[in-house]
Enzyme design. Structure first.
Site, PDB file in Angstrom:
ATOM      1  N   GLY A  32       0.523   5.557   1.166  1.00  0.00           N
ATOM      2  CA  GLY A  32      -0.249   6.552   1.903  1.00  0.00           C
ATOM      3  C   GLY A  32       0.335   7.925   1.720  1.00  0.00           C
ATOM      4  N   ARG A  33      -0.145   8.853   2.569  1.00  0.00           N
ATOM      5  CA  ARG A  33       0.339  10.229   2.475  1.00  0.00           C
ATOM      6  C   ARG A  33       1.826  10.335   2.752  1.00  0.00           C
ATOM      7  NH1 ARG A  33      -4.157  13.225   5.963  1.00  0.00           N
ATOM      8  NH2 ARG A  33      -3.610  11.454   7.250  1.00  0.00           N
ATOM      9  N   PHE A  34       2.319   9.492   3.677  1.00  0.00           N
ATOM     10  CA  PHE A  34       3.676   9.665   4.158  1.00  0.00           C
ATOM     11  C   PHE A  34       4.668   8.675   3.566  1.00  0.00           C
ATOM     12  CE2 PHE A  34       1.093  11.133   7.910  1.00  0.00           C
ATOM     13  CZ  PHE A  34       1.209  12.469   7.580  1.00  0.00           C
ATOM     14  N   GLY A  39       0.818  -1.214   0.000  1.00  0.00           N
ATOM     15  CA  GLY A  39       0.000   0.000   0.000  1.00  0.00           C
ATOM     16  C   GLY A  39       0.846   1.255   0.000  1.00  0.00           C
ATOM     17  N   ASP A  53      -7.913  11.101  12.605  1.00  0.00           N
ATOM     18  CA  ASP A  53      -8.014  10.692  11.196  1.00  0.00           C
ATOM     19  C   ASP A  53      -8.648   9.307  11.090  1.00  0.00           C
ATOM     20  OD1 ASP A  53      -7.788  11.000   8.467  1.00  0.00           O
ATOM     21  OD2 ASP A  53      -5.703  10.340   8.362  1.00  0.00           O
ATOM     22  N   LYS A  61       6.216   0.358   7.483  1.00  0.00           N
ATOM     23  CA  LYS A  61       5.807   1.638   6.906  1.00  0.00           C
ATOM     24  C   LYS A  61       7.075   2.466   6.704  1.00  0.00           C
ATOM     25  CE  LYS A  61       2.377   5.303   7.719  1.00  0.00           C
ATOM     26  NZ  LYS A  61       1.353   5.795   8.674  1.00  0.00           N
TER      27      LYS A  61
END
Length: 493
Positions: free
Chosen positions: A204-206, A202, A323, A222
């Site tokens: 994401g934003r970061f 995946g 969030d 991550k």
């Protein structure tokens, strides 16, 4: 006479001890504390840091509490990205820090020197490659290859760290006997640096999320880029909050930085859940009534633990997520949920009545923002405001789950909240018009009234969506209501 003198001496010592107890903690410069004359107090340490943000040096000075100091995250510098210092006397962080400057450029080389520098290593590498290929064609290399253990598993490090224990065993041992804030820093680094990445799962934003393997166990990694160091640092800090660990909050394992001299990767290692996010799960699957209740109850349990303050020497501050959405909730093998992505979370200090808001320009997801956030009427000085905003978002997630619940063979297709009212990537203005001005909410189908569980879930949603945040349910109230529903429906959550 001697007895009177001893009594007077004892009283003096008691007065000195009392004075020591009442004395203020360490005073530090705090650039974020304009309301308190840029000063803060702590029992831990003073902290000063300079980091490279968008090509510019940014200085932060603040206090570090004892739990944060024990987590060993604040006082750590990374090459060419941050320089951090912790100290232990009043206002000792009132210093000027600069990132280390690059060494002066070496004198330029001529064409001949450059040719030699390039040619010699290439030739040596070519010879080494040829020798390696020739050697591996022999019987000895073939035999070793057959007998060699899996190169993807660094066994010596595994045996050194876990000694036959799984990651869950290691984490449980530390949680049960230590501070409850996670594994020791050295163990975290050992784990992070012996993980073998398998595949990307995946983005994401970061950054990216990878599936990795460590000593035969699955982990999620991550990966943040160095420009998002503040986000990585914040999420690691929140995950290492004392007493945060809970079965319905994503299990944190390790945080580490990988610097090879040219670029820096920032890793956050956590438990791996192969089902993916709730968003992915609902797109792929239809759920039963019992399945819906299990998903909803586990989300409420995780959020209630996050919102709850635990008082004591090993206590936990109240935390608001900020969030909540289906993409930030993971589905476990047992069909229950774990709340993830705490990078935007805020902590509440009930003693000082302060809110630890991260210095992060990124906000939550617009589609899931509460009305008071959309119209800018939210009182950010009151911590309850952040918890109430979480509850509104949870109501939207429950709506997503309930739509995929099959009753009598009837089930709705998966959709995001407000899918029929706003575009796929709505702006704050578009969401404000729908949610605040027109006061619309996702529609609740009439057929839900024919099922007790869906009828209760629909009522919970409406009470989460009130425009007045103070009128909304609490996470604990939602948990109790769904627990009662679970008993009625005889589901094993």
């Amino acid at each position: 006479m001697t007895r009177a003198l001893c009594s007077a001496l004892r009283q003096a010592l008691l007065l000195l001890a009392a004075a020591a107890e009442l004395s203020p903690g360490l005073k530090c410069v705090c650039l974020l504390c304009d309301s308190s004359n840029f000063t803060c107090q702590t029992e831990g340490a003073c902290w000063a840091s300079v980091m490279l943000t968008n090509g510019k040096e940014q200085v932060i000075k603040s206090c570090v509490s004892l739990p944060e100091l024990n987590a060993q995250v604040f006082c750590h510098s990374s090459n060419n990205v941050t320089k951090t210092e912790c100290c232990f006397t009043d206002f000792c962080n009132n210093i000027t820090l600069h990132l280390p400057t690059a060494s002066p450029n070496a004198p330029k080389l001529g064409p001949m020197e450059l040719a030699i520098i390039i040619t010699v290593p290439v030739c040596l590498l070519s010879i080494a490659a040829m020798l390696t290929v020739w050697a591996c064609q022999g019987r000895q290399c073939s035999y070793r290859k057959k007998k060699r253990p899996n190169v993807e598993e660094p066994l010596s490090e595994c045996n050194l760290v876990n000694a036959g224990k799984t990651l869950k065993d290691l984490i449980y041992d530390v949680t049960a006997s230590g501070s409850g804030s996670g594994l020791p820093l050295l163990v975290q680094r050992t784990i992070a640096r012996t993980i073998v990445l398998q595949e990307i799962v995946g983005k994401g934003r970061f950054g990216e999320v990878w599936h990795g393997r460590w000593c035969g166990e699955d982990v999620a990694v991550k990966i943040f880029s160095s420009r998002d160091e503040r986000s990585w640092f914040r999420e690691a800090e929140i995950y290492q909050t004392v007493m945060l660990r809970h079965e319905n909050i994503l299990g944190f394992i390790a945080a580490d930085n990988k610097d090879n001299g040219t670029w820096t990767q920032l890793w956050l290692v956590s438990e791996y859940h192969e089902q993916g996010s709730l968003y992915d799960y609902l797109n792929r699957n239809i759920v039963t009534v019992a399945g819906m209740i299990k998903l909803a109850l586990s989300i409420a349990s995780g959020l209630a633990h996050l919102h709850m303050e635990i008082v004591g020497t090993q206590g936990k501050p109240a935390i608001a997520h900020r969030d909540i959405k289906s993409k930030n909730i993971l589905v476990k093998k047992c069909e229950t949920c774990a709340i993830a992505d705490l990078g935007l979370a805020v902590k509440h200090d009930s003693i000082l009545n302060t809110i630890d808001i991260p210095q992060n320009p990124k906000v939550g997801t617009k589609r899931y923002m509460a009305p008071e956030m959309l119209d800018d009427t939210m009182n950010v000085n009151i911590f309850e405001s952040f918890k109430r905003a979480d509850i509104y978002s949870v109501g939207l997630v429950y709506w997503e789950i309930a739509r995929r619940c099959s009753v009598g063979g009837i089930v709705e297709e998966y959709q995001l909240p407000y899918y029929d009212m706003v575009p796929s990537d709505p702006s704050i203005e578009e969401m404000r018009k729908v949610v605040c001005d027109q006061k619309f909410r996702p529609s609740i189908p009439n057929q839900w009234q024919s099922c007790e569980a869906l009828r209760v879930m629909g009522r919970i949603m409406r009470e989460c969506w009130y425009a007045n945040g103070a009128a909304r349910l609490t996470a604990l109230r939602i948990k109790k209501t769904i627990s009662q529903l679970c008993v009625k429906e005889d589901c094993k959550a």
